[in-house]
Design a protein around this motif. Sequence first.
Motif, PDB file in Angstrom:
ATOM      1  N   ALA A   1       0.838  -1.202   0.000  1.00  0.00           N
ATOM      2  CA  ALA A   1       0.000   0.000   0.000  1.00  0.00           C
ATOM      3  C   ALA A   1       0.874   1.255   0.000  1.00  0.00           C
ATOM      4  O   ALA A   1       0.590   2.225  -0.719  1.00  0.00           O
ATOM      5  CB  ALA A   1      -0.914   0.004   1.219  1.00  0.00           C
ATOM      6  N   LEU A   2       1.942   1.234   0.770  1.00  0.00           N
ATOM      7  CA  LEU A   2       2.845   2.382   0.841  1.00  0.00           C
ATOM      8  C   LEU A   2       3.491   2.656  -0.511  1.00  0.00           C
ATOM      9  O   LEU A   2       3.671   3.801  -0.912  1.00  0.00           O
ATOM     10  CB  LEU A   2       3.918   2.133   1.906  1.00  0.00           C
ATOM     11  N   LYS A   3       3.823   1.595  -1.248  1.00  0.00           N
ATOM     12  CA  LYS A   3       4.485   1.738  -2.545  1.00  0.00           C
ATOM     13  C   LYS A   3       3.588   2.387  -3.599  1.00  0.00           C
ATOM     14  O   LYS A   3       4.073   2.827  -4.633  1.00  0.00           O
ATOM     15  CB  LYS A   3       4.965   0.382  -3.057  1.00  0.00           C
ATOM     16  N   HIS A   4       2.293   2.487  -3.337  1.00  0.00           N
ATOM     17  CA  HIS A   4       1.395   3.156  -4.276  1.00  0.00           C
ATOM     18  C   HIS A   4       1.510   4.670  -4.169  1.00  0.00           C
ATOM     19  O   HIS A   4       1.230   5.378  -5.139  1.00  0.00           O
ATOM     20  CB  HIS A   4      -0.055   2.733  -4.033  1.00  0.00           C
ATOM     21  N   THR A   5       1.911   5.184  -3.024  1.00  0.00           N
ATOM     22  CA  THR A   5       1.960   6.631  -2.810  1.00  0.00           C
ATOM     23  C   THR A   5       3.360   7.165  -2.535  1.00  0.00           C
ATOM     24  O   THR A   5       3.587   8.368  -2.613  1.00  0.00           O
ATOM     25  CB  THR A   5       1.057   7.033  -1.624  1.00  0.00           C
ATOM     26  N   HIS A   6       4.298   6.286  -2.186  1.00  0.00           N
ATOM     27  CA  HIS A   6       5.645   6.701  -1.805  1.00  0.00           C
ATOM     28  C   HIS A   6       6.689   5.819  -2.475  1.00  0.00           C
ATOM     29  O   HIS A   6       6.383   4.714  -2.911  1.00  0.00           O
ATOM     30  CB  HIS A   6       5.821   6.611  -0.284  1.00  0.00           C
ATOM     31  N   GLU A   7       7.915   6.324  -2.532  1.00  0.00           N
ATOM     32  CA  GLU A   7       9.038   5.533  -3.011  1.00  0.00           C
ATOM     33  C   GLU A   7      10.182   5.681  -2.025  1.00  0.00           C
ATOM     34  O   GLU A   7      10.311   6.705  -1.359  1.00  0.00           O
ATOM     35  CB  GLU A   7       9.485   5.959  -4.409  1.00  0.00           C
ATOM     36  N   LYS A   8      10.992   4.651  -1.921  1.00  0.00           N
ATOM     37  CA  LYS A   8      12.110   4.680  -0.988  1.00  0.00           C
ATOM     38  C   LYS A   8      13.275   5.409  -1.630  1.00  0.00           C
ATOM     39  O   LYS A   8      13.691   5.084  -2.736  1.00  0.00           O
ATOM     40  CB  LYS A   8      12.524   3.268  -0.580  1.00  0.00           C
ATOM     41  N   VAL A   9      13.769   6.407  -0.931  1.00  0.00           N
ATOM     42  CA  VAL A   9      14.935   7.175  -1.384  1.00  0.00           C
ATOM     43  C   VAL A   9      15.895   7.228  -0.206  1.00  0.00           C
ATOM     44  O   VAL A   9      15.620   7.878   0.798  1.00  0.00           O
ATOM     45  CB  VAL A   9      14.556   8.601  -1.840  1.00  0.00           C
TER      46      VAL A   9
ATOM     47  N   LYS B   1       1.519   8.300  -9.048  1.00  0.00           N
ATOM     48  CA  LYS B   1       0.942   7.418  -8.036  1.00  0.00           C
ATOM     49  C   LYS B   1       0.525   6.093  -8.671  1.00  0.00           C
ATOM     50  O   LYS B   1       0.143   6.037  -9.821  1.00  0.00           O
ATOM     51  CB  LYS B   1      -0.244   8.094  -7.376  1.00  0.00           C
ATOM     52  N   GLY B   2       0.631   5.051  -7.904  1.00  0.00           N
ATOM     53  CA  GLY B   2       0.286   3.716  -8.385  1.00  0.00           C
ATOM     54  C   GLY B   2       1.361   2.742  -7.955  1.00  0.00           C
ATOM     55  O   GLY B   2       2.346   3.126  -7.321  1.00  0.00           O
ATOM     56  N   PRO B   3       1.196   1.472  -8.286  1.00  0.00           N
ATOM     57  CA  PRO B   3       2.159   0.465  -7.838  1.00  0.00           C
ATOM     58  C   PRO B   3       3.559   0.744  -8.365  1.00  0.00           C
ATOM     59  O   PRO B   3       3.723   1.223  -9.485  1.00  0.00           O
ATOM     60  CB  PRO B   3       1.605  -0.846  -8.385  1.00  0.00           C
ATOM     61  N   SER B   4       4.553   0.461  -7.544  1.00  0.00           N
ATOM     62  CA  SER B   4       5.934   0.784  -7.920  1.00  0.00           C
ATOM     63  C   SER B   4       6.639  -0.356  -8.633  1.00  0.00           C
ATOM     64  O   SER B   4       7.680  -0.149  -9.231  1.00  0.00           O
ATOM     65  CB  SER B   4       6.730   1.171  -6.676  1.00  0.00           C
ATOM     66  N   ASP B   5       6.098  -1.560  -8.557  1.00  0.00           N
ATOM     67  CA  ASP B   5       6.715  -2.693  -9.237  1.00  0.00           C
ATOM     68  C   ASP B   5       5.661  -3.769  -9.461  1.00  0.00           C
ATOM     69  O   ASP B   5       4.522  -3.632  -9.031  1.00  0.00           O
ATOM     70  CB  ASP B   5       7.914  -3.236  -8.453  1.00  0.00           C
ATOM     71  N   LYS B   6       6.038  -4.822 -10.166  1.00  0.00           N
ATOM     72  CA  LYS B   6       5.090  -5.897 -10.496  1.00  0.00           C
ATOM     73  C   LYS B   6       4.484  -6.531  -9.242  1.00  0.00           C
ATOM     74  O   LYS B   6       3.309  -6.862  -9.218  1.00  0.00           O
ATOM     75  CB  LYS B   6       5.775  -6.976 -11.342  1.00  0.00           C
TER      76      LYS B   6
ATOM     77  N   ALA C   1      11.144  -4.386  -6.009  1.00  0.00           N
ATOM     78  CA  ALA C   1      12.259  -3.487  -6.297  1.00  0.00           C
ATOM     79  C   ALA C   1      12.699  -2.773  -5.017  1.00  0.00           C
ATOM     80  O   ALA C   1      13.380  -1.760  -5.070  1.00  0.00           O
ATOM     81  CB  ALA C   1      11.867  -2.481  -7.374  1.00  0.00           C
ATOM     82  N   GLY C   2      12.300  -3.276  -3.883  1.00  0.00           N
ATOM     83  CA  GLY C   2      12.748  -2.737  -2.602  1.00  0.00           C
ATOM     84  C   GLY C   2      12.317  -1.312  -2.330  1.00  0.00           C
ATOM     85  O   GLY C   2      13.016  -0.565  -1.660  1.00  0.00           O
ATOM     86  N   GLY C   3      11.164  -0.923  -2.845  1.00  0.00           N
ATOM     87  CA  GLY C   3      10.670   0.429  -2.620  1.00  0.00           C
ATOM     88  C   GLY C   3      11.042   1.404  -3.714  1.00  0.00           C
ATOM     89  O   GLY C   3      10.546   2.526  -3.747  1.00  0.00           O
ATOM     90  N   VAL C   4      11.908   0.995  -4.638  1.00  0.00           N
ATOM     91  CA  VAL C   4      12.261   1.842  -5.777  1.00  0.00           C
ATOM     92  C   VAL C   4      11.077   1.820  -6.731  1.00  0.00           C
ATOM     93  O   VAL C   4      10.498   0.770  -6.998  1.00  0.00           O
ATOM     94  CB  VAL C   4      13.525   1.317  -6.495  1.00  0.00           C
ATOM     95  N   ASP C   5      10.712   2.976  -7.268  1.00  0.00           N
ATOM     96  CA  ASP C   5       9.596   3.058  -8.203  1.00  0.00           C
ATOM     97  C   ASP C   5      10.061   2.593  -9.578  1.00  0.00           C
ATOM     98  O   ASP C   5      10.437   3.381 -10.434  1.00  0.00           O
ATOM     99  CB  ASP C   5       9.040   4.484  -8.263  1.00  0.00           C
TER     100      ASP C   5
END
Length: 141
Positions: free
Chosen positions: A54-62, A74-79, A92-96
């Motif tokens: 759910a977090l990966k839909h609105t945020h990315e890990k930097v 906004k949306g899923p960051s990986d498959k 992808a470990g939070g990478v978009d």
Amino acid sequence: MPKTTSKGKAKKEELPDTIKRSDAKAQRTFAKAHDSAAKEYGEGQRAHRVAYSALKHTHEKVGDHWEPKAKRAKGPSDKQAEGGVGTSRKTAGGVDANASKKHLYDVAKRLDVSGRSTMSKKELVKAIEKANNRKTAKARS
């Protein structure tokens, strides 16, 4: 254990460290998704996976924290975050990973990833994930 208070605020002491270092929206998103999943599936790894998805839909890990995605991104960051059939794919470990190559290049530049100018989009995703893991490990020590 619930991650939100009765008023819906995230309990910081219950959150993973990378989320503690993130903005309040990331904390609420993770906490509410976790609590909902814990009611449905029980406390444990599955509830955490749902909350991160759910977090990966609105945020990315930097680096060592999560940052909001641009409104148009906004949306899923990986498959894996897309869900559906076969949801045991590698993340992808939070990478978009669905972001543009330019965006990934800019993130890699902020993280001082060497060799970024000659990398493909797939290589940028892996390099950013590796840099994020290093920053997170450093923040823990």
